[in-house]
Write a protein that holds these residues in place. Structure first.
Motif, short mmCIF file in Angstrom:
data_model
loop_
_atom_site.label_atom_id
_atom_site.label_comp_id
_atom_site.label_asym_id
_atom_site.label_seq_id
_atom_site.Cartn_x
_atom_site.Cartn_y
_atom_site.Cartn_z
N GLY A 116 -22.83 35.52 24.52
CA GLY A 116 -23.84 36.08 25.60
C GLY A 116 -24.25 35.23 26.83
N VAL A 117 -25.61 35.22 27.61
CA VAL A 117 -25.52 34.36 28.27
C VAL A 117 -24.84 32.46 28.55
CG1 VAL A 117 -26.99 33.37 30.72
CG2 VAL A 117 -26.37 35.96 30.02
N SER A 118 -25.85 32.13 27.46
CA SER A 118 -25.97 31.42 27.39
C SER A 118 -24.31 30.53 26.62
CB SER A 118 -27.18 30.33 26.44
OG SER A 118 -26.80 30.65 25.08
N GLY A 119 -23.58 31.29 26.23
CA GLY A 119 -22.22 30.94 25.92
C GLY A 119 -21.80 30.68 26.86
N VAL A 120 -21.65 32.32 27.64
CA VAL A 120 -21.15 31.98 28.43
C VAL A 120 -20.74 31.44 29.70
CG1 VAL A 120 -20.40 33.65 30.67
CG2 VAL A 120 -20.43 34.78 28.63
#
Length: 256
Positions: A116-120
């Motif tokens: 997801g965006v935060s992990g990436v």
């Protein structure tokens, strides 16, 4: 970062690197967008790292920023500094000479979608920071996507995700006229906790680094190899510029 090891297959093995800088602010913003759409429509086209250097100052608003809240419009008008909007999120920035801009356009794969965006964002920022630490081991990631050295932010970053690809782009200040920040930009409406309400001069600084070393470190971090941006991508720039020019909220104070 995530708690589990990140597989090497999270990122492309190689990235095509270009230092193409176009003549105008609007063209440079449009080129980022053109590369993103190209990879989104043709995920097998590969991944791109673009390093570019503005020759003039201009303000760039994030996709949802309010110009009156974030920018001293009167000062920018008097100084002839254009105010434009980009397609990605994030905050408002002033770019210009002494600022190296970098743009990563990567195809989305199942592992990236799972993070997801935060992990990436977390993994991507740490990879970039690790590459830059060969110049200064004190470089760290702070907030959501800032790079900091000695307590001062020298890099802000933003993203935009499409169906099959995303762009992560940011600034790297190394010889920037920091006094201009407070003249052109208001205190941001949103700020990371670590800023602690500091004014621009107390919060932002230049990284003590040579331009060529910055380019090398970012390129090495992403295993980038030189490769031209395909002509069909460059050819799409003018269409995007023409489309944006019809909307006053995108070209808020375009160049004279």
């Amino acid at each position: 970062m995530t708690d589990t090891p990140v597989p090497e297959s999270l990122w492309p093995g190689t990235v095509l690197r270009s230092e193409l800088t176009l003549p105008t602010p609007s063209e440079n913003l449009a080129l980022d967008e053109a590369i993103l759409h190209h990879v989104d429509q043709s995920p097998d086209a590969g991944a791109y790292l673009r390093l570019w250097q503005p020759s003039t100052y201009f303000v760039v608003l994030g996709r949802s920023n309010n110009v009156a809240t974030e920018v001293d419009v009167d000062h920018c008008a008097a100084a002839g500094i254009p105010i434009l909007r980009r397609a990605s999120g994030g905050g408002t920035v002033l770019v210009g000479p002494g600022c190296l801009c970098y743009s990563l356009v990567l195809p989305l794969n199942p592992l990236l979608r799972t993070l997801g965006v935060s992990g990436v964002t977390s993994e991507l920022m740490e990879r970039t920071a690790k590459g830059l630490r060969s110049m200064n081991p004190e470089i760290e990631v702070r907030g959501t996507s800032d790079l900091v050295c000695g307590g001062l932010k020298f890099s802000g970053n933003a993203q935009r995700w499409l169906r099959n690809a995303f762009i992560h782009h940011g600034t790297l200040l190394h010889d920037f006229d920091l006094a201009l920040l407070e003249r052109c930009l208001r205190h941001p409406s949103r700020e990371p906790d670590y800023r602690q309400a500091r004014r621009h001069p107390d919060f932002v600084g230049n990284l003590n680094a040579r331009l060529e070393d910055l380019k090398r470190c970012v390129s090495d971090a992403w295993c980038a190899i030189d490769g031209p941006i395909p002509p069909e991508i460059v050819g799409d720039v003018q269409r995007i510029v023409d489309t944006r020019s019809q909307h006053v909220d995108w070209n808020i104070a375009p160049p004279m």
